[in-house]
Design a protein around this motif. Structure first.
Motif, short mmCIF file in Angstrom:
data_model
loop_
_atom_site.label_atom_id
_atom_site.label_comp_id
_atom_site.label_asym_id
_atom_site.label_seq_id
_atom_site.Cartn_x
_atom_site.Cartn_y
_atom_site.Cartn_z
N LYS A 18 32.78 -9.43 31.20
CA LYS A 18 32.14 -9.32 29.87
C LYS A 18 32.32 -7.88 29.41
O LYS A 18 31.98 -6.96 30.14
CB LYS A 18 30.63 -9.60 29.97
N THR A 19 32.83 -7.73 28.20
CA THR A 19 33.02 -6.36 27.71
C THR A 19 31.67 -5.81 27.22
O THR A 19 30.76 -6.59 26.90
CB THR A 19 34.02 -6.32 26.54
N SER A 20 31.61 -4.50 27.17
CA SER A 20 30.36 -3.87 26.71
C SER A 20 30.06 -4.30 25.28
O SER A 20 28.89 -4.47 24.91
CB SER A 20 30.49 -2.36 26.79
N ASP A 21 31.11 -4.46 24.47
CA ASP A 21 30.91 -4.87 23.08
C ASP A 21 30.23 -6.23 22.98
O ASP A 21 29.36 -6.45 22.14
CB ASP A 21 32.25 -4.91 22.34
N MET A 22 30.64 -7.14 23.89
CA MET A 22 30.04 -8.48 23.89
C MET A 22 28.54 -8.38 24.18
O MET A 22 27.72 -9.02 23.50
CB MET A 22 30.69 -9.35 24.97
N ILE A 23 28.21 -7.57 25.17
CA ILE A 23 26.80 -7.46 25.56
C ILE A 23 26.01 -6.73 24.46
O ILE A 23 24.89 -7.12 24.13
CB ILE A 23 26.67 -6.76 26.93
N LYS B 120 26.67 -6.83 21.36
CA LYS B 120 26.50 -7.77 20.24
C LYS B 120 25.36 -8.75 20.54
O LYS B 120 24.54 -9.04 19.67
CB LYS B 120 27.80 -8.53 19.99
N LEU B 121 25.33 -9.20 21.80
CA LEU B 121 24.26 -10.10 22.21
C LEU B 121 22.90 -9.43 22.02
O LEU B 121 21.95 -10.03 21.49
CB LEU B 121 24.45 -10.50 23.68
N LEU B 122 22.81 -8.16 22.43
CA LEU B 122 21.55 -7.42 22.29
C LEU B 122 21.22 -7.24 20.82
O LEU B 122 20.08 -7.39 20.40
CB LEU B 122 21.67 -6.06 22.99
N SER B 123 22.25 -6.90 20.05
CA SER B 123 22.05 -6.64 18.63
C SER B 123 21.59 -7.92 17.90
O SER B 123 20.72 -7.86 17.03
CB SER B 123 23.35 -6.11 18.05
N ASP B 124 22.17 -9.08 18.29
CA ASP B 124 21.75 -10.35 17.68
C ASP B 124 20.29 -10.66 17.99
O ASP B 124 19.64 -11.42 17.27
CB ASP B 124 22.63 -11.50 18.18
N ASN B 125 19.80 -10.11 19.10
CA ASN B 125 18.40 -10.35 19.47
C ASN B 125 17.51 -9.16 19.15
O ASN B 125 16.48 -8.93 19.79
CB ASN B 125 18.32 -10.67 20.96
N LYS C 73 16.25 -11.47 31.11
CA LYS C 73 16.27 -12.94 31.01
C LYS C 73 17.35 -13.40 30.04
O LYS C 73 18.07 -14.36 30.29
CB LYS C 73 14.91 -13.46 30.55
N LEU C 74 17.43 -12.67 28.92
CA LEU C 74 18.40 -13.02 27.87
C LEU C 74 19.82 -12.98 28.41
O LEU C 74 20.61 -13.91 28.21
CB LEU C 74 18.24 -12.02 26.72
N ILE C 75 20.14 -11.91 29.13
CA ILE C 75 21.51 -11.77 29.66
C ILE C 75 21.80 -12.86 30.68
O ILE C 75 22.86 -13.48 30.67
CB ILE C 75 21.71 -10.36 30.26
N ARG C 76 20.82 -13.10 31.55
CA ARG C 76 21.04 -14.12 32.59
C ARG C 76 21.18 -15.52 31.97
O ARG C 76 21.97 -16.33 32.42
CB ARG C 76 19.89 -14.10 33.59
N ALA C 77 20.40 -15.76 30.89
CA ALA C 77 20.47 -17.09 30.26
C ALA C 77 21.79 -17.26 29.51
O ALA C 77 22.37 -18.35 29.49
CB ALA C 77 19.30 -17.25 29.30
N GLU C 78 22.27 -16.18 28.91
CA GLU C 78 23.48 -16.27 28.08
C GLU C 78 24.74 -16.41 28.96
O GLU C 78 25.64 -17.17 28.65
CB GLU C 78 23.57 -15.02 27.19
N TYR C 79 24.78 -15.63 30.03
CA TYR C 79 25.97 -15.65 30.88
C TYR C 79 25.60 -16.25 32.24
O TYR C 79 24.80 -15.67 32.98
CB TYR C 79 26.53 -14.24 31.07
N ASN C 80 26.24 -17.36 32.57
CA ASN C 80 25.92 -18.04 33.83
C ASN C 80 26.37 -17.26 35.05
O ASN C 80 25.77 -17.33 36.11
CB ASN C 80 26.59 -19.41 33.86
#
Lengths: 80, 410
Positions: B118-123, B125-130, B148-155
């Motif tokens: 997972k690239t830093s940009d992806m993470i 973006k995930l944080l930014s969306d939340n 929890k968010l990271i663990r739920a998003e990426y298996n």
């Protein structure tokens, strides 16, 4: 008795402890007072005797009730 | 540290004179008045003492009949007293401290570590969306929710940790490497020849080899097939097993090399004139102070951007960009024959070095350097031994089991 009980002499007899580093620094513990302070001589009173430090450019870096640090060019230390 | 405390409390340098300075010093010692740096100057003594100690001296002076005069004052209390009328200066310090305090309440940097797939940009973006963004209040960051968010998003993220250090939000995660390896386990494929040549060595680990040492092969010919035939006791083909072919196959082949260098060429000649300007970005908004927008007809521009930070983890929302613009002129020049030949040789050496770096074994090269018209031309072939790594998907074959076999199975 002190020796047989292995007690520190500075505690029991109140002897002064002198730590000399080279000829430039002197640290003295267990002194009682300053009797004379000149540029070339410092005379200190201890419980048992007097200690005379001779030299030149002698200065007292700091002192308090119990210990004192002297710096300068120390030539001789005399117990009187 | 001790010195800083003494400076903060304030201290004075005093001149001591009179009948018995030794008595004065002894009394100071007895009354726990801290004195240091005592020097004898013949008729008077110079010594240092704290501001508080100086105020306790009166009875000692009276008793010893000595004279004490302040020569210099040092430390914060005296500094504050000296500049007490400069209200704006103190207001400035206060405002600065206030700004620093307010700034330290927000997140100004997000650092992500431990991520591979997972690239830093992806993470980010995930944080930014939340709603976890740069510049948000530290108190609103829920580290457990981020984990929890990271663990739920990426298996495949097995462990995630979020913490706040200074003004930095630090996100650390660990990806499941076994799962990742399994994912890359692979569909069946053949190893094929990249180009024509002679097989000089072959060691097969998986798959069925189709060539032997010494065979001549053509480009794209299958060297090791991913289809492994399954035979029964009577050596009859009963099925096919498909694997990812794995083998070390070394192929002796010839690589063509051609490099042409025109004698006439253009060069950048720097005039030495430089212009410096830059911009400041505050809260992601640019405050540009570019003075020289297009100062030279031809120029190179280098931008150096830095985020201001007070310490490793105390980042401020200020980015400073410094821009250096250097002027140059384009000059037409002509290489001499020797220069051109040397450049061609250098290029060939670089080509060979690059090959060696990739693990290619070079046996021989017969590259010739000559002059053709207005160009210096290096042309020839390089004999090399290459490791074959090119793949193609294995063709699936339907195996028809003979009738007899079916009967015996029944």
């Amino acid at each position: 008795m002190v020796e047989s009980l292995s007690l520190p002499k500075d505690l029991v007899l109140g002897s002064a402890i002198l730590t000399v580093t080279g000829n430039s620094d002197l640290y003295i513990e267990n002194y009682k007072g300053i009797l004379l302070y000149e540029d070339c001589c410092i005379l200190l009173q201890t419980k048992t005797c007097q200690v005379q430090i001779e030299g030149c450019n002698l200065s007292i870096d700091y002192y308090n009730n119990e210990d004192m640090r002297i710096s300068g060019c120390i030539r001789q230390i005399v117990w009187k | 540290m001790n010195r800083i405390i003494i400076w903060l409390k304030g201290y004075v340098k005093v001149r001591l004179s009179g009948f018995s300075p030794e008595r004065f010093m002894n009394l100071c010692g007895n009354r726990s008045i801290h004195v240091w740096g005592v020097e004898n100057h013949g008729r008077f003594y110079i010594l240092y003492m704290s501001r508080k100690s100086f105020l306790q001296l009166r009875p000692v002076i009276r008793k010893t009949k000595t004279k004490v005069a302040i020569i210099e004052k040092y430390g914060l209390p005296f500094f504050m007293h000296r500049y007490r009328k400069r209200k704006l200066f103190f207001a400035g310090i206060l405002v600065f401290l206030m700004i620093l305090l307010v700034m330290s309440l927000y997140i100004w940097d997000i650092r992500i570590s431990g991520n591979y797939s997972k690239t830093s940009d992806m993470i980010l973006k995930l944080l930014s969306d939340n709603n976890y963004k740069y510049g948000m209040r530290k108190s609103k960051v829920d580290c457990e929710a981020i984990e929890k968010l990271i663990r739920a998003e990426y298996n495949d993220v097995t462990w995630a940790s979020a913490r706040i250090d200074g003004t930095c939000l630090i996100v650390e995660l660990k990806e499941n490497e076994i799962l990742r390896q399994e994912e890359t386990v692979e569909k069946p494929s053949d190893l094929i020849a990249e180009r024509e040549g002679e097989v000089v060595a072959i060691v097969t680990r998986a798959g069925s080899p189709k060539v032997r040492k010494g065979d001549m092969v053509s480009a794209n010919q299958i060297l090791v097939s991913g289809a492994v035939p399954v035979l029964d006791d009577f050596k009859t083909l009963v099925g096919m097993q498909y694997v990812k072919a794995d083998a070390d196959i070394y192929l002796k082949t010839r690589l063509p090399y051609e490099y042409s260098l025109p004698f006439l060429h253009t060069e950048k000649e720097y005039t030495g004139k430089k212009r410096y300007d830059g911009s400041i970005s505050l809260f992601s908004k640019n405050l540009k102070f570019h003075i020289f927008d297009n100062p030279f007809p031809e120029f190179d521009r280098v931008e150096d951007t830095k985020q201001i930070r007070l310490s490793e983890y105390f980042t401020l929302p200020v980015t400073v960009t410094l821009r250096t613009t250097s002027e140059y002129r384009t000059v037409k020049k002509k290489y001499t024959k020797e220069e051109a030949a040397a450049l061609c040789k250098e290029n060939l050496k670089k080509f060979l070095d690059d090959l060696e770096e990739k693990g290619v074994q070079i046996i021989e090269n017969d590259v010739k350097i000559g002059i053709v018209g207005e160009n210096c031309l290096a042309k020839g072939m390089v004999d090399v031994i290459l490791l074959m790594e090119k793949r193609q998907d294995t063709e699936m074959v339907t195996v028809t089991v003979p009738e007899d076999n079916r009967e015996t199975e029944e």
